[in-house]
Scaffold this active site. Structure first.
Site, PDB file in Angstrom:
ATOM      1  N   GLU A  89      -4.623   7.867  -3.150  1.00  0.00           N
ATOM      2  CA  GLU A  89      -4.990   6.365  -2.442  1.00  0.00           C
ATOM      3  C   GLU A  89      -5.362   5.390  -3.490  1.00  0.00           C
ATOM      4  OE1 GLU A  89      -4.962   6.141   0.608  1.00  0.00           O
ATOM      5  OE2 GLU A  89      -6.512   4.337   0.958  1.00  0.00           O
TER       6      GLU A  89
ATOM      7  N   HIS B  28       1.748   4.373  -2.833  1.00  0.00           N
ATOM      8  CA  HIS B  28       1.970   5.896  -2.707  1.00  0.00           C
ATOM      9  C   HIS B  28       3.383   6.326  -3.086  1.00  0.00           C
ATOM     10  CE1 HIS B  28      -1.884   6.644  -0.642  1.00  0.00           C
ATOM     11  NE2 HIS B  28      -1.678   6.013   0.427  1.00  0.00           N
TER      12      HIS B  28
ATOM     13  N   HIS C 221       0.792  -1.122   0.124  1.00  0.00           N
ATOM     14  CA  HIS C 221       0.015  -0.018   0.030  1.00  0.00           C
ATOM     15  C   HIS C 221       1.025   1.332   0.086  1.00  0.00           C
ATOM     16  CE1 HIS C 221      -3.955   2.099   1.115  1.00  0.00           C
ATOM     17  NE2 HIS C 221      -2.793   2.918   1.665  1.00  0.00           N
ATOM     18  N   GLU C 222       1.679   1.360   0.838  1.00  0.00           N
ATOM     19  CA  GLU C 222       2.724   2.604   0.805  1.00  0.00           C
ATOM     20  C   GLU C 222       3.580   2.777  -0.164  1.00  0.00           C
ATOM     21  OE1 GLU C 222       1.641   4.690   3.069  1.00  0.00           O
ATOM     22  OE2 GLU C 222       0.169   3.265   4.535  1.00  0.00           O
TER      23      GLU C 222
END
Lengths: 498, 498
Positions: free
Chosen positions: A293, A267, A263-264
């Site tokens: 997101e 980003h 997830h990060e």
């Protein structure tokens, strides 16, 4: 050929952007490195650099340059974007009086204490007076900034420029009619994954090595980034050349670091994919929280929770973690895609997550408009929870007191999480159309083409397009629920046999 | 009761001090964490924050407040110290024109490249033109700042306020007559330590654990500090609440981390011992580089290379490093106190180190005065090396090109290293007089009383006293060579049997 005025203007925006980069680094350090006694000094340092940033971002000189540039009306897309988006930020910054900003800072500081106390006692009433005061102040902010349909729009605009509450409502309403019965069907399905798999012991050092391997496969550039440990995972990107991810690690719950870092990392790829030549200007900045997101969700879910991805990486995973040696891929894949309505948003799976956001959105809109009394929030929350998730919180701590966002003064922020989910499905569907071999590439662990497509179509544009426009350009549609539902159905129907 | 003017003044100094703290943190991050591609952006961030600091440090408002406060002539020691020392810094900062500062920044940047190239080719001639240009600029700085006896004083004053070259010369001259024959006697001594002991393998993780244990014994506060890895060891103290040490680790050379961290830990204890109430003012800042170095040297040498210290810690050391199990304490103690003249300053032992500094001082004074031509430096260097160390470098790289300091524009900096050695011996002798049980305490590993004595007598005063005054107050004498020679003789005569 950009004018001299424009050159001066860009040097000003790049200047105050540096203050923002420094503030970001101080914040990262606070969460990852700072010794505990350093907190008070750090708070002074952060206030100092934020003050410098604000002072320069709202300077009369910048205002004059913007006026001039708007008269020049340069049609160059870089110039036009930078002038348009800097004007937006400038107006937002100067319209709110300093006294109001300071009062909000003071009350949010109190509000966090009040929220912690209220949550600890699971008693929303303790939070009501502060929340009312804060809402009053944020309504003043909305009025100063200006709005057409409802004050919510002025607040959400901070996070999701160009998107209106009414537009979100249309999509959420359509989604609700599909998602609620879909979750109910899964709930009634006869099959359930064996979740004990997720709790098998996985040594933390190996988790670090394996997640690094995955991030490398995702093409995260470790020469322009790093990974550290923090209590709450985040991605902090000073510039495309220095992007920092954090994670937490639990020996008996590997998904926290594995999917947390995918997830990060999503980003982080967005931040690394911004055009370094435009750092410090809107052309070198991300579009919105929703689009940001979408990048994290795409890598975490569309890629990281796909069967194709694990066909390539599960062997390595089992080699890294001896406790997983006897777990068949199918069982693993089912376990990491468990769907079950639950109370706490941050622990929700990718299917029910949106329902948590729709619940908050249904409360925030009237709450900010003033048509929902703050004291009535718990009742409304619980009713919505039953309606959307089919469960009712037994107390405020697992209901309307679970999130700190309102105490931070963040209103109109929650929707961006679900916009991210919806956009991620739109983008991934578009990528598949553009690259028919995408799923096979993922199955072979070749993630570079997907990263390139995202960079080319989304990252490199910076703020050239606002979110709805970008989505339309890349996917053929503004915000939509169909690709998301199609993705969920294609994946979960076979899994649950529904 | 301090005046309102004083309150305003303090708030200004604390304000620009925060910019300095932030700059320090950015510098620390650059050496420990920053991904390699971040260098160019970091350079912009450092320049930005340095610009803010300079702008505020030289503001007309601060100048006016200083004028007023000097008229008020408050006799309170805190007020008087802060006004006196801020005036000194203010005058130094405003007297040098911005154009000159920028030109020096430009030339030092070129000089570092020139120095690297010259050193790589071991050809001082390649460095001569840039060094001449830089010296010319630094002489202009000295003239702007003002000096009485020689321009060297104005430059050294940046690092060692209140100490003059002529005073240093007197002490160095006396020291030379004792130290040169002492080193010669050691050179001719029949005994030599077994240095292979220092190269026995010591796993890096255990080095980290053991040095942490030593730092804890030294009372370094890990809630207000931390230790990281960097290429060049340093101590970076933003405030007493956040002090960061770094070290490098070699599996086959444990002294690098062990004595490196005792050294940096000594700096760190000074930073942690400053009065937190006075952070951002001279009363909360260290006296000078020489006094700072006295703290690091005291812990590294007087404590860390003492037999008493190892009587307590050698058992733990052997338990941590299996390869040391058969090494007797006496052999270990002899090996960590090896004395041998060598070419490279940073690798020198505590006895010959001072000779390296005296050599540089003998070159810097006439070089800055303009009475030694730059092109003649290599010849002068080699002659001095023979005279002081008894050895002649075979090329410029191991002679006059070994240090980067001049290319950095640092002139008058070298003496502070030896001032540190001299002051460390003065302070340690004073501590022993004040605490007759000190050596026994060290022998038991009780280092807290020494730390408290240093804090009470040195750290907590900030810049209340300048270095000579502080030394006089604490040790009964300004800079002196006797305690240093007494320390060396008491330790090395029995070791070498001379």
């Amino acid at each position: 050929m950009p004018s001299e005025t424009y050159g001066k203007f860009v040097s000003l925006t790049k200047d105050y952007a540096i203050a923002g980069q420094i503030g970001g680094l101080l914040g990262w350090d606070q969460e990852t490195c700072m010794p505990e006694k350093g907190a008070a000094d750090r708070s002074n340092q952060l206030a100092f650099i934020a003050g410098i940033e604000h002072e320069r971002q709202t300077s009369a000189e910048l205002g004059n340059l913007l006026d001039k540039l708007e008269q020049e009306a340069d049609e160059d897309v870089v110039v036009a974007t930078n002038v348009r988006e800097t004007r937006r930020e400038y107006d937002r910054a100067i319209r709110v009086p300093t006294d109001l900003v300071k009062e909000i800072a003071r009350v949010t500081s109190l509000a966090q204490d009040a929220w912690r106390k209220a949550r600890a006692e699971s008693n929303f009433a303790l939070f009501v007076p502060t929340l009312e005061r804060l809402l009053d102040l944020k309504r003043q902010v909305a009025d100063k900034i200006g709005w057409k349909t409802e004050p919510f729009d002025a607040l959400m605009d901070e996070y999701e420029p160009g998107t209106k509450a009414a537009d979100v409502q249309v999509v959420f309403d359509r989604l609700k009619t599909k998602l609620v019965p879909f979750v109910a069907a899964i709930k009634d399905a006869p099959r359930r994954p064996d979740l004990s798999i997720l709790k098998r012991p996985c040594p933390i050092e190996q988790q670090k090595a394996f997640t690094r391997r995955v991030l490398e496969a995702m093409q995260f550039d470790f020469k322009a980034g790093r990974v550290d440990t923090s209590t709450h995972p985040f991605c902090s990107g000073a510039t495309p050349n220095d992007v920092r991810l954090t994670s937490r690690y639990f020996e008996d719950y590997f998904p926290a670091s594995l999917f947390g870092l995918m997830h990060e990392g999503g980003h982080g790829l967005y931040e690394q994919g911004l055009d370094a030549a435009h750092v410090g200007t809107p052309m070198g900045s991300s579009v919105s929280l929703g689009i940001h997101e979408s990048q994290s969700r795409l890598w975490e879910n569309q890629v990281g929770r796909s069967r194709a991805f694990w066909e390539r990486f599960y062997g390595e995973f089992q080699a890294a973690f001896a406790s997983m040696a006897d777990v068949p891929l199918d069982d693993f894949y089912f376990a990491i895609n468990n769907v079950k309505p639950s109370f706490i948003r941050v622990e929700a799976d990718e299917v029910t997550y949106g329902l948590h956001i729709m619940l908050r959105f249904a409360i925030e809109r009237p709450m900010i408009a003033g048509t929902l009394a703050v004291r009535d929030i718990p009742e409304k929350w619980n009713a919505l929870s039953q309606e959307l998730l089919g469960i009712t919180p037994s107390n405020d701590a697992e209901g309307c007191l679970q999130d700190i966002h309102w105490a931070f003064g963040m209103y109109g922020y929650f929707p961006t999480y679900q916009l991210g989910n919806l956009y991620s499905a739109q983008f991934f569907a578009a990528a598949k159309r553009a690259m028919p071999g995408l799923e096979d590439q993922i199955r072979r662990g070749e993630l570079a083409p997907l990263r390139e497509w995202l960079r080319e179509n989304i990252h490199r544009h910076g703020k050239r397009y606002r979110a709805p426009e970008l989505a339309k350009l890349v996917t053929g549609s503004t915000l939509a629920d169909e690709p998301y539902m199609e993705y969920l159905e294609a994946k979960y129907k076979p899994l649950y046999g529904i």
